[in-house]
Design an enzyme around this catalytic site. Structure first.
Site, PDB file in Angstrom:
ATOM      1  N   LYS A  37      10.899 -15.705   5.564  1.00 27.16           N
ATOM      2  CA  LYS A  37      10.115 -14.992   6.573  1.00 27.16           C
ATOM      3  C   LYS A  37       8.822 -14.461   5.951  1.00 27.16           C
ATOM      4  CE  LYS A  37      12.580 -10.681   5.635  1.00 27.16           C
ATOM      5  NZ  LYS A  37      13.348  -9.568   6.194  1.00 27.16           N
ATOM      6  N   TYR A 254     -15.048   4.938  -8.624  1.00 27.55           N
ATOM      7  CA  TYR A 254     -15.136   5.964  -7.585  1.00 27.55           C
ATOM      8  C   TYR A 254     -14.339   7.212  -7.976  1.00 27.55           C
ATOM      9  CZ  TYR A 254     -17.075   2.540  -4.277  1.00 27.55           C
ATOM     10  OH  TYR A 254     -17.864   1.614  -3.645  1.00 27.55           O
TER      11      TYR A 254
END
Length: 361
Positions: A37, A254
């Site tokens: 899946k 950052y």
């Protein structure tokens, strides 16, 4: 000629086949339902199905995944692991000869109303303690009796799902005891073992095992067990695209979350959360650059990460290969540094990352 960003996901076909063989070695008396899946756990569902064609059946999450396999020519038994999401899907189940799970009263009611003329493969799910899907133990006998009143008797496979087979032995054994007590003396096949139980709990193998993550060469590191017989199927690679020295006390990335404690050689790699690399990976997460382990430093950006290459300053070059996970660096280890699991990383590789199929030479 079009040039792509250096980040690519390499899918090793031989590793898939090898891992399937390991499942058979663990559970030689059981049939194998290979769980493919979620686009084959991010590896490509039809590509995975082709390499796992020796499995006895496939497990998918929804009917559209099953139909895609049928349209590609796969004749295997295909199980809808969550069953049907609406009553009208029964027409497609019959048309495409699909197995399906029933786990709740509304699904049972849909089946009881169905007018069909052929036996169906019905997997009845018991909630043995996970409390997600499944009939409660006290309701299970009534469900079986109800199914036995159908004009066309279904082929019943009884199943359940472990909540923590790789983490809690005590609770796993409680679930196994519950399953055994409810199914004792019943005719028909049984299925309980997921990847962790396939490897660690032979008493749960029964007639069908349902391997998922182990097929892709990963497992849960919280058990402290290395899955040495298994081979990583996906290796996520990129390249070094920038190099520079920074002084002690200067920061990278950052938020200035990482500061150099000494003069440091910083490398930029072309990969980020826009490619599926986990944004929450912390400084210190391992990366392989030119075959050597180096630490991630600073925050993960959308398209880039930074690594400390001070120890490789004399040898590293622009264009050197970097492995984010896969061969030589278990995806489980990277996932742990990002406070997640291998499943999420493998499924999360984004569409902009080219897939390169690696076949035996």
């Amino acid at each position: 000629m079009m040039n792509y960003r250096p980040v690519k996901a390499f899918i090793n076909f031989e590793a898939l086949k090898s891992n399937l063989k390991q499942v058979r070695a663990f559970a030689p008396k059981s049939k194998i339902l290979a769980v493919i899946k979620a686009n084959g756990y991010g590896h490509g569902m039809t590509r995975v199905a082709e390499q796992l064609s020796m499995a006895d059946a496939f497990g998918v999450a929804s009917i559209d995944e099953a139909i895609k396999l049928r349209h590609k020519g796969f004749l295997h038994r295909i199980l809808l692991l969550e069953g049907l999401f609406c009553e009208s899907e029964f027409a497609l189940v019959i048309q495409h000869r699909l197995d399906f799970v029933i786990h709740s009263e509304h699904q049972l009611d849909w089946l009881m109303r169905l007018n069909h003329s052929q036996p169906l493969n019905v997997w009845v799910k018991i909630d043995t303690g996970m409390h997600r899907l499944g009939f409660l133990p006290e309701h299970f006998p009534k469900v079986i009796k109800k199914l036995q009143t159908l004009k066309v008797q279904p082929n019943i496979i009884t199943m359940s799902h472990f909540a923590s087979a790789g983490e809690s032995t005590a609770f796993t054994l409680e679930q196994l005891d519950c399953f055994n007590s409810l199914t004792q003396g019943m005719n028909g096949a049984k299925s309980l073992a997921n990847s962790a139980a396939i490897q660690n709990l032979p008493a749960a193998h029964f007639d069908w095992v349902r391997p998922g993550i182990m097929l892709y060469g990963a497992g849960d590191l919280s058990t402290g067990q290395q899955l040495s017989p298994l081979k990583p199927v996906m290796t996520l690679k990129t390249e070094v695209t920038s190099l520079k020295w920074i002084e002690a006390g200067e920061s990278v990335g950052y938020g200035q979350t990482w500061k150099a404690t000494k003069k440091s050689f910083v490398g930029v790699l072309a990969v980020g959360y826009g490619d599926g690399y986990p944004r929450h990976a912390v400084s210190g997460t391992p990366v392989l650059v030119a075959g050597k382990r180096v630490p991630l430093i600073g925050r993960v950006s959308m398209d880039m990460i930074t690594v400390d290459l001070t120890d490789l300053a004399d040898s590293v070059q622009i264009g050197d290969e970097a492995i984010l996970w896969g061969e030589g660096l278990p995806v489980d280890e990277v996932a742990k540094h990002a406070s997640t699991i291998a499943y999420e990383l493998l499924c999360g590789v984004t569409a902009r990352v080219p897939i390169i199929e690696v076949r035996a030479s």
